[in-house]
Design a protein around this motif. Structure first.
Motif, short mmCIF file in Angstrom:
data_model
loop_
_atom_site.label_atom_id
_atom_site.label_comp_id
_atom_site.label_asym_id
_atom_site.label_seq_id
_atom_site.Cartn_x
_atom_site.Cartn_y
_atom_site.Cartn_z
N GLY A 216 52.46 -72.01 -96.15
CA GLY A 216 52.19 -71.31 -97.39
C GLY A 216 53.27 -71.22 -98.41
O GLY A 216 53.25 -70.63 -99.45
N TRP A 217 54.54 -71.44 -97.96
CA TRP A 217 55.79 -71.34 -98.53
C TRP A 217 55.77 -72.31 -99.96
O TRP A 217 55.68 -73.62 -99.36
CB TRP A 217 56.91 -71.71 -97.72
CG TRP A 217 57.35 -70.50 -96.92
CD1 TRP A 217 56.60 -69.43 -96.29
CD2 TRP A 217 58.60 -70.18 -96.11
NE1 TRP A 217 57.43 -68.58 -95.66
CE2 TRP A 217 58.68 -69.15 -95.39
CE3 TRP A 217 59.80 -70.79 -96.11
CZ2 TRP A 217 59.61 -68.56 -94.66
CZ3 TRP A 217 60.78 -70.32 -95.42
CH2 TRP A 217 60.79 -69.28 -94.52
N ASP A 218 56.13 -71.93 -101.03
CA ASP A 218 56.46 -72.91 -102.04
C ASP A 218 57.82 -73.33 -102.10
O ASP A 218 58.83 -72.85 -102.74
CB ASP A 218 56.17 -71.89 -103.38
CG ASP A 218 56.08 -73.08 -104.59
OD1 ASP A 218 56.16 -74.13 -104.50
OD2 ASP A 218 56.33 -72.48 -105.84
N VAL A 219 57.95 -74.72 -101.49
CA VAL A 219 59.35 -75.04 -101.39
C VAL A 219 59.32 -76.54 -102.10
O VAL A 219 58.37 -77.14 -102.18
CB VAL A 219 60.01 -75.10 -100.05
CG1 VAL A 219 60.12 -73.62 -99.59
CG2 VAL A 219 59.04 -75.99 -99.12
N GLN A 220 60.58 -77.03 -102.49
CA GLN A 220 60.57 -78.30 -102.82
C GLN A 220 60.60 -79.49 -101.93
O GLN A 220 59.96 -80.43 -102.24
CB GLN A 220 61.92 -78.55 -103.50
CG GLN A 220 61.95 -79.97 -104.38
CD GLN A 220 63.36 -79.96 -105.46
OE1 GLN A 220 64.10 -78.92 -105.21
NE2 GLN A 220 63.71 -81.09 -106.05
N ASP A 221 61.11 -79.22 -100.77
CA ASP A 221 61.25 -80.20 -99.72
C ASP A 221 60.70 -79.42 -98.40
O ASP A 221 61.67 -78.97 -97.64
CB ASP A 221 62.47 -80.81 -99.55
CG ASP A 221 62.58 -82.02 -98.35
OD1 ASP A 221 61.38 -82.12 -97.77
OD2 ASP A 221 63.56 -82.37 -98.29
N PRO A 222 59.55 -79.62 -97.90
CA PRO A 222 59.20 -78.94 -96.60
C PRO A 222 60.07 -79.39 -95.47
O PRO A 222 59.94 -78.59 -94.49
CB PRO A 222 57.71 -79.03 -96.42
CG PRO A 222 57.26 -79.41 -97.93
CD PRO A 222 58.39 -80.26 -98.55
N GLU A 223 60.54 -80.56 -95.44
CA GLU A 223 61.32 -80.98 -94.30
C GLU A 223 62.66 -80.37 -94.48
O GLU A 223 63.52 -80.81 -93.61
CB GLU A 223 61.20 -82.70 -94.36
CG GLU A 223 59.71 -83.08 -94.09
CD GLU A 223 59.31 -82.56 -92.69
OE1 GLU A 223 59.90 -82.53 -91.63
OE2 GLU A 223 58.12 -82.29 -92.89
N ARG A 224 63.22 -79.99 -95.61
CA ARG A 224 64.75 -79.45 -95.56
C ARG A 224 64.65 -78.25 -96.35
O ARG A 224 65.03 -78.33 -97.54
CB ARG A 224 65.54 -80.42 -96.24
CG ARG A 224 66.85 -80.01 -96.00
CD ARG A 224 67.96 -81.16 -96.65
NE ARG A 224 69.39 -81.00 -96.32
CZ ARG A 224 69.91 -80.22 -97.04
NH1 ARG A 224 69.33 -79.43 -98.29
NH2 ARG A 224 71.37 -79.74 -96.88
N MET A 225 64.23 -77.02 -95.66
CA MET A 225 64.20 -75.86 -96.32
C MET A 225 65.60 -75.22 -96.74
O MET A 225 66.38 -75.12 -95.59
CB MET A 225 63.14 -75.18 -95.83
CG MET A 225 61.92 -75.39 -95.77
SD MET A 225 60.64 -74.19 -95.28
CE MET A 225 59.08 -74.97 -95.33
N THR A 226 66.09 -74.88 -97.77
CA THR A 226 67.45 -74.50 -98.08
C THR A 226 67.46 -72.93 -98.11
O THR A 226 66.48 -72.44 -97.65
CB THR A 226 67.61 -74.82 -99.62
OG1 THR A 226 66.81 -74.07 -100.26
CG2 THR A 226 67.47 -76.33 -99.91
N LEU A 227 68.78 -72.62 -97.93
CA LEU A 227 69.01 -71.20 -98.14
C LEU A 227 68.25 -70.54 -98.85
O LEU A 227 67.58 -69.16 -98.68
CB LEU A 227 70.54 -70.89 -98.05
CG LEU A 227 70.86 -69.60 -98.26
CD1 LEU A 227 70.94 -68.87 -96.92
CD2 LEU A 227 72.71 -69.37 -98.49
N LEU A 228 68.30 -70.88 -100.32
CA LEU A 228 67.59 -70.21 -101.48
C LEU A 228 66.15 -70.13 -101.03
O LEU A 228 65.46 -69.08 -101.09
CB LEU A 228 67.71 -70.86 -102.70
CG LEU A 228 67.09 -70.18 -103.97
CD1 LEU A 228 67.53 -68.88 -103.99
CD2 LEU A 228 67.29 -70.94 -105.23
N ASP A 229 65.49 -71.25 -100.32
CA ASP A 229 63.78 -71.24 -99.92
C ASP A 229 63.79 -70.15 -98.90
O ASP A 229 62.83 -69.36 -99.07
CB ASP A 229 63.59 -72.54 -99.32
CG ASP A 229 63.57 -73.53 -100.36
OD1 ASP A 229 63.33 -73.42 -101.51
OD2 ASP A 229 63.69 -74.83 -99.83
#
Length: 571
Positions: free
Chosen positions: A373-386
């Motif tokens: 359910g996270w809204d992220v740009q790249d689910p395979e590389r979640m950044t610090l901001l994510d």
């Protein structure tokens, strides 16, 4: 002890009994005191006429060499000046160092030690330490014994394989300087006698092409040996040390990430061993966290912790904090404790099934369900901001060496959901710190609780002066080593490391606005003694102390060597 002199190094300042005469007295840094020899001593030791006739006190000698130190404009020049002084007069060197410890610690240790390591082969002068080659494992015992110390004379062996030196990586044989520097801090901060420790470099080759192509390089000229042959070499070294020096703690320093955890896990329950990058870093950060958590009024178990740069140091911090939760908090299972942590590496948030993770990192990886359910740009590389947006952490720890990684956007996002965000940009040197304290305090309107790896000047925010705590391992490892030496502990337990951290945290008063989360580096002797006492008591309580602990305060005090000229007896 050595053939040239005898001294009981287990007490603060015992009589120095000197056998040699003449110039040999002046050539040994432990027997030489230069112009501080009295007329009677000069007569007895047959050194009349070998120095100016004037008599000088240790204090005046210290003034003179301090002026020489200050006259050097470069940090490396200051380092070489101190090195030359130690090779000439060890008591004077440590008296100078102890008198100006806060000023000189960055010279004899990080960050200047990095440049000294890089230039080891080109600035090589007088040998110090033991050099062990993987190409000649049969020489390990002979080489250690050639250092001239007996079975009961060694408290510490600081050893590196030079693969993970500070932030500069593989430095081959030059890593001996990190071991020397570390032991200098043990002596200056905790009073470990300079003749009760041995610096060692394990020369397993180097993958640094710059060194291999340098005609002046002094180490083995081949790529770094890995695999079973490396493990066999480590095994032979550990077994030899524990047989030849049964009371010595093996302090591992700057071993590469891939090997550091394996070595610690392999030997921590069998011999007295300690990895400063993993356990020392973790202990001093835990101390700062305990102080910060006290300010927030929120139990440690209730914090959400993001570790950015989750390598050996980052996971070492997480592991000790997890153990503290299990030992003293409400977390009843490891799974509950693990759930408080969100580790991030160069590939993003650690996720279950990622084959790039080392074995020691895998238990910390998050399940895919955790990020559903996270809204992220790249689910395979979640950044610090994510991670910050979705987890809303209350503690953010940086061990990434990525300067500026804690951006304004990241910090302000964190501060929106935390009244007193705890933010520790721990990477060294200053240029690699994830953020500066000034920025962190500005972006959080002075609410952030900050500790850093590098020293920073105080920051003024809205009439409050914030003194920035430096999370320096020197606040922990000297006292830990002293406590182990005093108790002759057979192991370094997690309980002893926790006791050291709690003793350190107990030395600060965090209720004053802007107060630092850790003691000042200028108080290292007091800090080390306090930590040592806690370690001795814990070792006794856990049954790993091999001497009776009847009066830990007195036992620690008596063991701390003072850099003063002892009485001399010519024999």
């Amino acid at each position: 002890m050595g053939r040239e002199y005898d001294q009981d190094t287990t007490v603060g300042n015992s009589t120095l009994r000197i056998r040699t005469r003449g110039r040999a007295v002046l050539s040994n840094p432990m027997t030489n005191r230069g112009t501080a020899f009295t007329a009677a001593e000069r007569e007895d030791l047959e050194i009349d006429g070998l120095m100016p006739t004037g008599f000088t006190t240790l204090e005046n000698q210290t003034r003179r060499v301090y002026e020489q130190f200050r006259s050097n404009k470069s940090m490396l020049g200051k380092f070489l000046t101190l090195n030359a002084l130690r090779d000439r007069n060890e008591v004077l060197f440590y008296h100078l160092l102890s008198s100006h410890l806060e000023e000189m610690l960055p010279v004899i240790y990080t960050p200047t030690i990095g440049e000294a390591i890089e230039r080891f082969s080109s600035t090589y002068n007088r040998p110090r330490g033991v050099f062990l080659s993987i190409d000649h494992p049969e020489k390990i015992e002979k080489s250690l014994l050639n250092y001239g110390l007996g079975a009961e004379d060694v408290d510490l062996i600081c050893v590196t394989d030079s693969e993970g030196i500070l932030g500069i990586g593989d430095q081959g044989i030059g890593g001996i300087q990190i071991a020397i520097g570390k032991l200098s801090v043990y002596t200056a901060a905790a009073g470990i006698h300079p003749r009760r420790s041995i610096p060692v470099v394990l020369d397993t080759g180097t993958d640094n092409l710059g060194l291999l192509s340098n005609d002046l390089y002094l180490g083995e000229r081949h790529s770094r040996v890995r695999g079973q042959r490396y493990d066999d070499f480590i095994e032979q070294f550990v077994q030899t040390v524990t047989r030849v020096f049964p009371n010595a703690m093996i302090h591992w320093e700057d071993v590469g990430t891939a090997n550091a955890y394996r070595i610690l896990d392999r030997y921590k329950d069998e011999v007295c061993t300690f990895n400063d990058d993993i356990q020392g870093t973790a202990a001093v950060v835990l101390a700062a966290l305990l102080a910060a958590v006290e300010v927030t009024g929120v139990d440690l178990d209730d914090h959400r912790i993001v570790v950015f740069g989750a390598g050996s140091a980052g996971m070492g911090i997480a592991g000790l904090v997890r153990d503290e939760m299990l030992r003293t908090g409400r977390s009843e299972t490891e799974e509950e404790a693990y759930s408080r942590f969100w580790p991030i590496g160069i590939q993003g948030l650690y996720l279950e099934g990622d084959h790039r993770l080392h074995d020691f990192q895998k238990p910390w990886a998050r399940k895919r369900l955790d990020i559903a359910g996270w809204d992220v740009q790249d689910p395979e590389r979640m950044t610090l901001l994510d991670v910050v947006r979705n987890v809303r952490p209350t503690i953010l720890i940086g061990t990434s060496t990525r300067g500026g990684a804690f951006t304004r956007e990241v910090v302000e996002e964190m501060a929106r959901h935390s009244t007193r965000p705890i933010i520790f940009p721990l990477s060294n040197p200053t240029s690699r710190a994830e953020a500066t304290p000034a920025d962190l305090l500005e972006w959080t309107e002075g609410r952030a609780l900050v500790a850093t790896g590098s020293p920073f000047e105080p920051v003024d925010v809205e009439g409050v002066r914030h003194t920035i705590a430096q999370s320096n391992n020197a606040l922990i490892f000297p006292g830990l080593g002293l406590g182990v030496a005093v108790s002759r502990a057979s192991r370094v337990t997690e309980g002893m490391i926790s006791a050291a951290a709690k003793a350190l945290a107990g030395m600060v008063n965090t209720w004053r606005p802007g107060a630092p989360l850790l003691p000042s580096m200028s108080d290292l002797r007091l800090v080390s003694a306090t930590v040592a006492i806690a370690v001795v008591r814990q070792a006794s309580e856990e049954g790993v102390a091999q001497v009776a602990v009847e009066d830990p305060i007195q036992q620690v005090y008596e063991r701390m060597w003072q850099p003063r000229y002892p009485d001399i007896e010519a024999i």
